[in-house]
Design a protein around this motif. Sequence first.
Motif, mmCIF file in Angstrom:
data_model
loop_
_atom_site.group_PDB
_atom_site.id
_atom_site.type_symbol
_atom_site.label_atom_id
_atom_site.label_comp_id
_atom_site.label_asym_id
_atom_site.label_seq_id
_atom_site.Cartn_x
_atom_site.Cartn_y
_atom_site.Cartn_z
ATOM 1 N N GLU A 184 0.976 -1.035 -0.025
ATOM 2 C CA GLU A 184 -0.093 0.030 0.109
ATOM 3 C C GLU A 184 0.543 1.171 0.179
ATOM 4 O O GLU A 184 0.546 2.327 -0.728
ATOM 5 C CB GLU A 184 -1.348 0.312 0.979
ATOM 6 C CG GLU A 184 -1.866 0.806 1.186
ATOM 7 C CD GLU A 184 -2.995 1.201 1.877
ATOM 8 O OE1 GLU A 184 -3.987 2.428 2.562
ATOM 9 O OE2 GLU A 184 -3.259 -0.437 2.039
ATOM 10 N N HIS A 205 -7.003 -6.945 0.288
ATOM 11 C CA HIS A 205 -7.486 -5.683 -0.418
ATOM 12 C C HIS A 205 -6.832 -4.488 0.718
ATOM 13 O O HIS A 205 -7.738 -3.104 0.868
ATOM 14 C CB HIS A 205 -8.358 -4.940 -0.893
ATOM 15 C CG HIS A 205 -9.817 -6.071 0.357
ATOM 16 N ND1 HIS A 205 -9.883 -6.878 0.667
ATOM 17 C CD2 HIS A 205 -10.760 -5.143 1.342
ATOM 18 C CE1 HIS A 205 -11.248 -6.731 1.814
ATOM 19 N NE2 HIS A 205 -11.073 -5.497 1.614
ATOM 20 N N ASP A 206 -6.463 -4.844 2.175
ATOM 21 C CA ASP A 206 -6.726 -3.659 3.631
ATOM 22 C C ASP A 206 -5.980 -4.397 4.569
ATOM 23 O O ASP A 206 -6.321 -5.466 5.273
ATOM 24 C CB ASP A 206 -8.024 -3.470 4.088
ATOM 25 C CG ASP A 206 -8.267 -2.527 4.656
ATOM 26 O OD1 ASP A 206 -7.019 -1.829 5.554
ATOM 27 O OD2 ASP A 206 -9.470 -2.742 5.097
ATOM 28 N N LEU A 264 -3.562 -2.820 0.727
ATOM 29 C CA LEU A 264 -3.243 -3.318 -0.053
ATOM 30 C C LEU A 264 -2.102 -3.968 -0.270
ATOM 31 O O LEU A 264 -0.796 -3.507 0.243
ATOM 32 C CB LEU A 264 -2.910 -2.721 -1.147
ATOM 33 C CG LEU A 264 -4.575 -1.797 -1.616
ATOM 34 C CD1 LEU A 264 -4.395 -0.494 -1.882
ATOM 35 C CD2 LEU A 264 -5.561 -2.709 -2.166
ATOM 36 N N SER A 298 -11.885 -5.122 -3.488
ATOM 37 C CA SER A 298 -12.303 -5.275 -2.355
ATOM 38 C C SER A 298 -13.190 -6.698 -2.640
ATOM 39 O O SER A 298 -12.906 -7.500 -2.191
ATOM 40 C CB SER A 298 -13.415 -4.750 -1.092
ATOM 41 O OG SER A 298 -14.277 -4.771 -2.259
ATOM 42 N N ARG A 322 -8.667 0.515 -3.045
ATOM 43 C CA ARG A 322 -9.333 -0.576 -2.025
ATOM 44 C C ARG A 322 -10.843 -0.895 -1.746
ATOM 45 O O ARG A 322 -11.140 -2.219 -1.893
ATOM 46 C CB ARG A 322 -8.985 0.496 -0.278
ATOM 47 C CG ARG A 322 -9.081 -1.068 0.646
ATOM 48 C CD ARG A 322 -9.127 -0.315 1.852
ATOM 49 N NE ARG A 322 -7.316 0.270 1.879
ATOM 50 C CZ ARG A 322 -6.875 1.227 2.322
ATOM 51 N NH1 ARG A 322 -8.324 2.310 2.632
ATOM 52 N NH2 ARG A 322 -6.323 1.669 2.290
ATOM 53 N N LEU A 349 -0.371 -6.417 -3.596
ATOM 54 C CA LEU A 349 -1.102 -6.513 -5.222
ATOM 55 C C LEU A 349 0.444 -7.186 -5.775
ATOM 56 O O LEU A 349 1.814 -6.784 -5.556
ATOM 57 C CB LEU A 349 -1.040 -5.314 -5.835
ATOM 58 C CG LEU A 349 -2.472 -4.512 -5.997
ATOM 59 C CD1 LEU A 349 -2.654 -3.122 -6.459
ATOM 60 C CD2 LEU A 349 -3.720 -5.338 -5.487
ATOM 61 N N VAL A 371 -4.628 -9.758 -6.414
ATOM 62 C CA VAL A 371 -5.385 -8.723 -4.889
ATOM 63 C C VAL A 371 -4.977 -9.720 -3.805
ATOM 64 O O VAL A 371 -5.127 -10.709 -3.441
ATOM 65 C CB VAL A 371 -6.493 -8.765 -4.927
ATOM 66 C CG1 VAL A 371 -6.662 -7.921 -4.409
ATOM 67 C CG2 VAL A 371 -6.359 -7.970 -6.357
ATOM 68 N N PRO A 413 -4.517 4.694 -2.929
ATOM 69 C CA PRO A 413 -5.170 3.489 -1.892
ATOM 70 C C PRO A 413 -6.840 2.790 -1.178
ATOM 71 O O PRO A 413 -7.323 2.438 -1.759
ATOM 72 C CB PRO A 413 -3.935 3.094 -1.070
ATOM 73 C CG PRO A 413 -3.165 4.232 -1.602
ATOM 74 C CD PRO A 413 -3.436 5.112 -2.051
#
Length: 399
Positions: A305, A362-363, A365, A321, A317, A367, A359, A313
């Motif tokens: 992130e 996502h929380d 982030l 998700s 996000r 990747l 991914v 971000p």
Amino acid sequence: MTPGMTADSIVNLCGAIGLCVAMMTFYRRDPKSPLTFRLLVALGVIASLFLVRGAAWWTGSTGLDRFSVIPAALIPLGALIVTEGMLRRHAPRAIKLIVLVGGVLLALAGLPGLPQFDKVYAIALSLFQLAGIAVCAVLLATRDRADLMASENRSVARLAVGALLVLPFILTDFRSLFPHIPVRLGALGALLTVTVMLIAGGGAETRRHGLILMALRLISSALLGLAAAFMAGDVDAAQLIRFCAVAVAGVLTIGLMTDALRALFESQEPGVLNSLAASPARTRDEFICELARHPIFESARRYRESELAAYDPPLLRDFLSARRVLRRPDAPWGLPATDPPVERMVSLMTANSATHVIVLSHDPLDLIVLAVPVTSADPATETALALVRRLLASAPERA
């Protein structure tokens, strides 16, 4: 050597080669299984018949032709051995004695090669082979289904149908009974049977693709045989059948060799999932280091992130998700192309010349951005990437 004898020799030699390749494939799949051993014995008997018979007809050797009656008489015994292995129980003792003693007696009776008894011997051998295979088919069809698993019952049903379908091909091998048949097709029937057996070992989708591919090979090889026949002079119906039989047998044999070599090469060079399965890695970082050794992930880059500050971000996000793997060809992923998260994701892919974004989280982030070469972009690779994402997402950050 007559055209019919030439075609017979080529078809039988192709059958011998194809069955040997199938034996190696079955052995490589499960080398320690008792059923594999039984199957190899049966296929070895049939392959030796085709090899000796093809060589005898090609060279005109009377000795080899007489010797070929030994494996021919033992075919019902090989079929019974496989049947017992499939059913996981012994056949009735009387049937076993008849098959064993009858095979030995017919083998010994055929060795002298007395011309005055050729037709009588051909009738006895053909009836013995047909009866032996028919009995095996009956044993398979009347099995106690409760004693076997569902997968075993499906395999047994396919084998019973295959045993019945191969009977007409076996009849064509007895030219003394059917002198006007253009070419002997017993080896061709065996090639078709082992091809279907190898295809039946996969999943439902794999079987469907395998049957489509086999149908394509059969149709294209038959057309190739027809085309080749018209290049020869004095073409008649018998010659057309011979050319088609030779072409089909050759293409099926080449297909078996190609499939076996492809499987061998793939096993020697493991794919992404095999590499991860064999890896001692435990954490997400260790798995990613392992992935970097694979050609598809050589140019991959991981973005946390903190490294995505230029791409907003919080906006990404929300967008990511409900998404796991993004493909560039699928953009804008069900949203307007001018949607801010879509624009930022396309920009991220463009900056890295990427085709996919995996991914991991996502929380916050997390990747992986990578470019899959067009030569590797197939459904199997897409499935592998989805499974890799699931494995990495579930792996702990630290040991």
